[in-house]
Design a protein around this motif. Structure first.
Motif, mmCIF file in Angstrom:
data_model
loop_
_atom_site.group_PDB
_atom_site.id
_atom_site.type_symbol
_atom_site.label_atom_id
_atom_site.label_comp_id
_atom_site.label_asym_id
_atom_site.label_seq_id
_atom_site.Cartn_x
_atom_site.Cartn_y
_atom_site.Cartn_z
ATOM 1 N N ILE A 137 0.885 -1.171 0.000
ATOM 2 C CA ILE A 137 0.000 0.000 0.000
ATOM 3 C C ILE A 137 0.920 1.216 0.000
ATOM 4 C CG2 ILE A 137 -1.860 1.235 1.150
ATOM 5 C CD1 ILE A 137 -2.654 -1.573 0.234
ATOM 6 N N GLY A 138 0.887 1.980 -1.069
ATOM 7 C CA GLY A 138 1.822 3.086 -1.245
ATOM 8 C C GLY A 138 1.768 4.134 -0.154
ATOM 9 N N ARG A 139 2.882 4.799 0.031
ATOM 10 C CA ARG A 139 2.980 5.850 1.052
ATOM 11 C C ARG A 139 1.924 6.928 0.860
ATOM 12 N NH1 ARG A 139 4.798 10.784 1.348
ATOM 13 N NH2 ARG A 139 5.537 10.719 -0.807
ATOM 14 N N GLN A 140 1.703 7.346 -0.390
ATOM 15 C CA GLN A 140 0.742 8.425 -0.627
ATOM 16 C C GLN A 140 -0.701 7.989 -0.350
ATOM 17 O OE1 GLN A 140 0.008 9.770 -4.635
ATOM 18 N NE2 GLN A 140 0.785 7.885 -5.554
ATOM 19 N N LEU A 141 -0.902 6.668 -0.232
ATOM 20 C CA LEU A 141 -2.234 6.132 0.050
ATOM 21 C C LEU A 141 -2.400 5.772 1.525
ATOM 22 C CD1 LEU A 141 -2.604 3.819 -3.082
ATOM 23 C CD2 LEU A 141 -3.235 6.234 -2.841
ATOM 24 N N GLY A 142 -1.396 6.101 2.321
ATOM 25 C CA GLY A 142 -1.469 5.839 3.751
ATOM 26 C C GLY A 142 -0.703 4.619 4.213
ATOM 27 N N GLY A 143 0.034 3.976 3.301
ATOM 28 C CA GLY A 143 0.768 2.772 3.653
ATOM 29 C C GLY A 143 1.999 3.042 4.502
ATOM 30 N N SER A 144 2.252 2.147 5.429
ATOM 31 C CA SER A 144 3.388 2.303 6.344
ATOM 32 C C SER A 144 4.673 1.757 5.742
ATOM 33 C CB SER A 144 3.102 1.571 7.653
ATOM 34 O OG SER A 144 4.248 1.557 8.485
ATOM 35 N N GLY A 145 5.747 2.518 5.930
ATOM 36 C CA GLY A 145 7.069 2.064 5.540
ATOM 37 C C GLY A 145 7.832 1.526 6.727
ATOM 38 N N ASP A 146 7.164 1.467 7.887
ATOM 39 C CA ASP A 146 7.781 0.983 9.109
ATOM 40 C C ASP A 146 7.273 -0.403 9.500
ATOM 41 O OD1 ASP A 146 9.315 3.412 9.725
ATOM 42 O OD2 ASP A 146 7.353 4.337 10.008
ATOM 43 N N ASP A 147 6.418 -0.964 8.671
ATOM 44 C CA ASP A 147 5.858 -2.291 8.933
ATOM 45 C C ASP A 147 6.361 -3.240 7.846
ATOM 46 O OD1 ASP A 147 4.221 -4.591 9.244
ATOM 47 O OD2 ASP A 147 2.628 -3.367 10.128
ATOM 48 N N ALA A 148 7.152 -4.229 8.245
ATOM 49 C CA ALA A 148 7.745 -5.165 7.283
ATOM 50 C C ALA A 148 6.686 -5.899 6.469
ATOM 51 C CB ALA A 148 8.628 -6.176 8.023
ATOM 52 N N ARG A 149 5.474 -6.021 6.995
ATOM 53 C CA ARG A 149 4.396 -6.707 6.277
ATOM 54 C C ARG A 149 3.950 -5.923 5.043
ATOM 55 N NH1 ARG A 149 -0.020 -7.287 10.815
ATOM 56 N NH2 ARG A 149 0.663 -5.098 11.046
ATOM 57 N N ASN A 150 4.346 -4.650 4.975
ATOM 58 C CA ASN A 150 3.945 -3.805 3.851
ATOM 59 C C ASN A 150 5.072 -3.579 2.852
ATOM 60 O OD1 ASN A 150 1.930 -2.195 2.519
ATOM 61 N ND2 ASN A 150 2.993 -0.349 3.218
ATOM 62 N N LEU A 151 6.196 -4.259 3.029
ATOM 63 C CA LEU A 151 7.341 -4.039 2.154
ATOM 64 C C LEU A 151 7.797 -5.343 1.506
ATOM 65 C CD1 LEU A 151 9.491 -1.675 4.425
ATOM 66 C CD2 LEU A 151 7.952 -1.012 2.569
ATOM 67 N N THR A 152 8.015 -5.295 0.210
ATOM 68 C CA THR A 152 8.554 -6.435 -0.518
ATOM 69 C C THR A 152 9.615 -5.929 -1.481
ATOM 70 O OG1 THR A 152 7.949 -8.427 -1.781
ATOM 71 C CG2 THR A 152 6.903 -6.371 -2.446
ATOM 72 N N THR A 153 10.554 -6.765 -1.841
ATOM 73 C CA THR A 153 11.628 -6.336 -2.739
ATOM 74 C C THR A 153 11.115 -6.285 -4.178
ATOM 75 O OG1 THR A 153 13.323 -7.304 -1.301
ATOM 76 C CG2 THR A 153 13.949 -6.825 -3.586
ATOM 77 N N LEU A 154 11.140 -5.085 -4.752
ATOM 78 C CA LEU A 154 10.727 -4.870 -6.139
ATOM 79 C C LEU A 154 11.884 -4.260 -6.910
ATOM 80 C CD1 LEU A 154 7.202 -3.224 -5.663
ATOM 81 C CD2 LEU A 154 7.682 -5.630 -6.147
ATOM 82 N N TYR A 155 11.875 -4.431 -8.213
ATOM 83 C CA TYR A 155 12.812 -3.683 -9.040
ATOM 84 C C TYR A 155 12.283 -2.261 -9.132
ATOM 85 C CZ TYR A 155 15.203 -7.978 -10.212
ATOM 86 O OH TYR A 155 15.940 -9.132 -10.130
ATOM 87 N N GLN A 156 13.146 -1.310 -8.753
ATOM 88 C CA GLN A 156 12.694 0.078 -8.714
ATOM 89 C C GLN A 156 12.186 0.536 -10.080
ATOM 90 O OE1 GLN A 156 12.025 2.198 -6.482
ATOM 91 N NE2 GLN A 156 11.802 4.046 -7.730
ATOM 92 N N THR A 157 12.992 0.231 -11.124
ATOM 93 C CA THR A 157 12.609 0.583 -12.482
ATOM 94 C C THR A 157 12.566 -0.692 -13.318
ATOM 95 O OG1 THR A 157 13.820 2.664 -12.228
ATOM 96 C CG2 THR A 157 13.176 2.037 -14.463
ATOM 97 N N PRO A 158 11.483 -0.983 -13.993
ATOM 98 C CA PRO A 158 10.294 -0.154 -14.159
ATOM 99 C C PRO A 158 9.126 -0.559 -13.270
ATOM 100 C CG PRO A 158 10.259 -1.884 -15.788
ATOM 101 C CD PRO A 158 11.487 -2.127 -14.940
ATOM 102 N N VAL A 159 9.327 -1.526 -12.336
ATOM 103 C CA VAL A 159 8.194 -2.082 -11.596
ATOM 104 C C VAL A 159 7.597 -1.084 -10.605
ATOM 105 C CG1 VAL A 159 7.414 -3.969 -10.113
ATOM 106 C CG2 VAL A 159 9.152 -4.395 -11.861
ATOM 107 N N ASN A 160 8.438 -0.643 -9.660
ATOM 108 C CA ASN A 160 7.935 0.293 -8.646
ATOM 109 C C ASN A 160 7.503 1.598 -9.301
ATOM 110 O OD1 ASN A 160 7.259 0.814 -5.986
ATOM 111 N ND2 ASN A 160 9.267 1.608 -5.452
ATOM 112 N N THR A 161 8.349 2.071 -10.188
ATOM 113 C CA THR A 161 8.009 3.251 -10.987
ATOM 114 C C THR A 161 8.581 3.059 -12.373
ATOM 115 O OG1 THR A 161 8.175 5.672 -11.117
ATOM 116 C CG2 THR A 161 10.055 4.534 -10.202
ATOM 117 N N PRO A 162 7.814 3.259 -13.432
ATOM 118 C CA PRO A 162 6.513 3.941 -13.429
ATOM 119 C C PRO A 162 5.298 3.025 -13.376
ATOM 120 C CG PRO A 162 7.271 3.707 -15.677
ATOM 121 C CD PRO A 162 8.344 3.081 -14.808
#
Length: 222
Positions: A137-162
């Motif tokens: 759940i993205g930060r701008q949508l209220g998602g926590s970056g301090d909860d490991a349950r909300n973080l997974t390893t993604l390729y920054q480009t192009p997966v995470n953005t754009p």
């Protein structure tokens, strides 16, 4: 017999004036022919050296849109307050998903990814791995970056953005208009591999004339 010294084709005064004119023209972007520059022994243009670095290309085919969201009527039940439910980590410590009912008041209430959290498979430094601590759940949508349950390893480009950002922005725009959005993000793993194979996003606006209604998968590849 000694050779006579060859006189310069122009007097020093003429040379000085010509050089000044060429330099002024160069400042204003006027290209002076190379032959004239060579006569007066001055060059205003730097020669371009071809780059040997190949541009980075992606083999990721991009998001695959699967049609409208598949939430049940019960899952689309509205609540007075918004909420986010992070699913439990699996036995390998991998994030398994998150569900949310997003309200306009939740916009920009999330937090950036905590650098002390290292999702399984994550390698620091964008290069050469191109990894990011991807929010479900993205930060701008209220998602926590301090909860490991909300973080997974993604390729920054192009997966995470754009790619992922494109759909998060659609949701954000609807929230800014006062809509309520049901949202689900699910990383899909292959066996015991630490990085997810793909990530699935599903969202549906609860308003009658909503513009948000999609289910999409994005391969987690460079």
């Amino acid at each position: 017999m000694a050779r006579k010294k060859q006189k310069p084709p122009f007097s020093p005064a003429v040379m000085l004036v010509a050089v000044l004119i060429i330099l002024v023209l160069g400042v204003f972007g006027v290209q002076v022919p190379d032959t004239i520059q060579e006569i007066f022994g001055i060059h205003t243009q730097e020669k371009t050296v071809p780059s040997t670095t190949k541009p980075v290309s992606s083999t990721n085919p991009g998001p695959k849109e699967l049609g409208p969201a598949t939430f049940s009527a019960t899952e689309l039940a509205d609540k007075k307050n918004g909420w986010i439910d992070y699913h439990s980590l699996d036995s390998l410590g991998r994030a398994t998903g998150a569900d949310a009912l997003l309200k306009p008041t939740m916009v920009n209430t999330g937090t950036s990814a905590n650098k002390d959290i290292r999702p399984p498979g994550f390698v620091s430094g964008l290069e050469p791995t191109n990894h990011s601590r991807g929010h479900l759940i993205g930060r701008q949508l209220g998602g926590s970056g301090d909860d490991a349950r909300n973080l997974t390893t993604l390729y920054q480009t192009p997966v995470n953005t754009p790619f992922m950002t494109k759909y998060e922005n659609q949701i954000r725009q609807a929230l800014d208009k006062g809509e309520t959005i049901r949202y689900r993000v699910t990383p899909v793993y292959e066996g015991t591999k630490l990085l997810c194979k793909e990530i699935e996003l599903e969202a549906k606006g609860l308003n009658k004339n909503t513009t948000v209604d999609f289910r999409v998968t994005i391969l987690n590849e460079r």
